[in-house]
Design a protein around this motif. Structure first.
Motif: not given
Length: 430
Positions: A124-138
């Motif tokens: 299959r024609r696929l894309a991959v995204v690797v993620t992690d958990t972040f906080g946000r400044p505001w």
């Protein structure tokens, strides 16, 4: 358009050396144009990024290239991939006691390798995204963001387009990969045991090439207005403050100087007084008149001294050229209104010194604030040697005592690196 976000269930516990692509391929059914969103934890485990470390802080130190902000034990840092996050992504959750999990060494490379493996196994024609958990400044709360990507443009640039009302979009660039990461986390969750999700219905986003990965999401330092935490920014401004003796001809923004003055007048002062005044010489004619008058007065004084010929006087007065070459001057003045009147000369001298110290604190605030505005400065004492002349030229009240002059401008060259001073050399403990 129909969009689906589907959790990939049934994945086993991932161990070092596992064929992650094969595990994911067997756990689900995939279609052309699917975007697989994979939590970094299982990528790290497959890559053997599990570290036996009793001291998590030492592991964070090893992964950190720059401390952005610190408050108590919490550190926001930049890691070697340019990601700014809490604890450099070093995670002690979902791992055995006495171990910590590091982020993938190169998340984009991990995404490329995983994509290639998945496409071979599924056809299959696929894309991959690797993620992690972040906080946000505001904002409170955590969310997943993309730290690695392949087969996907992580940003969508809307600039140059028009909105539904025909208005030209000039600033809008959407972080597509981060939006995908956050959407996928709704079905992955933090404790559900579902580390992979499929986003289906956005096949037009999947590219033939792997692309640039998540590097375009990392804001360049020159564009980062929030590069440091508050205390770190202050410390850096103090550290970077240098006496600058060569300036460019670029005009100085008067508003920036006024912001620096606003910082200056927060300095401590005796008896609840405000013993500072700042004369801003924004007119080139005024600067020249003042410096010419000061030079003439200085030369007269030096000619009265034994052993001072014209050559020696010229060398000595040339030290004031830094003021003449600067595009902007500030003359800080001491005002002793509110000081106590002591008949005892010793107490009277001490009273004067208290106000002088307050003036010095205000000027230090001014210099540090100017550094924060991107300007260089030099605090030169010369006006203190001809106070009457300065008051006359600038039409200042009799009670205003000029405390030198501050040259302000853009530095013409980078200041030389100053070796760090060991604070202990200046400390005496009793």
């Amino acid at each position: 358009m129909t969009l689906e976000v589907l959790g990939v269930e049934g994945l086993p516990e991932v161990a070092a050396g596992a064929d992650l692509g094969e595990l994911i391929a067997k756990a689900g059914t995939y279609q052309d144009g699917d975007i697989l969103v994979v939590t970094s934890k299982i990528v790290s485990k497959a890559e053997g990024r599990l570290l036996h470390a009793a001291d998590r802080e030492a592991a964070i130190d090893a992964e950190t290239v720059r401390v952005v902000a610190r408050r108590g034990p919490v550190r926001i840092v930049e890691n070697r991939n340019g990601l700014v996050m809490a604890a450099a992504g070093v995670d002690a959750s979902n791992t055995a006691p006495g171990t910590v999990l590091l982020l993938p060494e190169d998340p984009d490379a991990s995404a490329r390798a995983l994509r290639a493996r998945l496409q071979r196994l599924t056809g299959r024609r696929l894309a991959v995204v690797v993620t992690d958990t972040f906080g946000r400044p505001w904002r409170n709360g955590l969310t997943d963001v993309a730290i690695g990507a392949a087969g996907l443009s992580v940003l969508e640039d809307h600039r140059g387009r028009t909105d539904s009302h025909g208005n030209l979009l000039e600033m809008t660039v959407t972080a597509t990969a981060d939006e995908l990461a956050a959407a996928a986390d709704l079905v992955k969750g933090k404790a559900s045991g579902v580390p992979v999700a499929v986003v289906r219905g956005l096949g037009h986003l999947v590219t033939a090439e792997d692309g640039d990965g998540t590097r375009p999401l990392v804001r360049p330092a020159v564009d980062d207005m929030f590069r440091l935490g508050t205390s770190e920014a202050l410390r850096q401004a103090v550290t970077l403050r240098r006496t600058v003796r060569s300036f460019t001809t670029e005009p100085v923004d008067p508003a920036a100087v006024r912001r620096a003055v606003a910082a200056a007048v927060t300095a401590p002062a005796p008896h609840h007084t405000t013993p500072w005044r700042f004369v801003l010489l924004e007119s080139a004619d005024t600067r020249v008149r003042l410096l010419d008058a000061m030079l003439a007065a200085w030369r007269r004084d030096l000619r009265d001294l034994d052993g001072w010929d014209e050559a020696r006087i010229a060398r000595r007065t040339a030290r004031g050229d830094v003021l003449r070459d600067a595009p902007y001057l500030v003359v800080p003045c001491l005002v002793t209104d509110g000081s106590h009147d002591y008949p005892d000369p010793r107490r009277a001298a001490a009273e004067r010194e208290m106000f002088t110290v307050a003036a010095g604190a205000a000027v230090q605030n001014l210099l540090v604030a100017l550094t924060g505005e991107g300007y260089g400065s030099a605090w030169v004492s010369s006006t203190m040697f001809c106070r009457d002349t300065v008051r006359e030229v600038l039409d200042l009240p009799e009670g205003w005592d000029p405390m030198g002059a501050v040259a302000v401008g853009r530095p013409a060259e980078e200041p030389k690196v100053r070796p760090e001073r060991d604070a202990e050399a200046f400390v005496t403990v009793r």
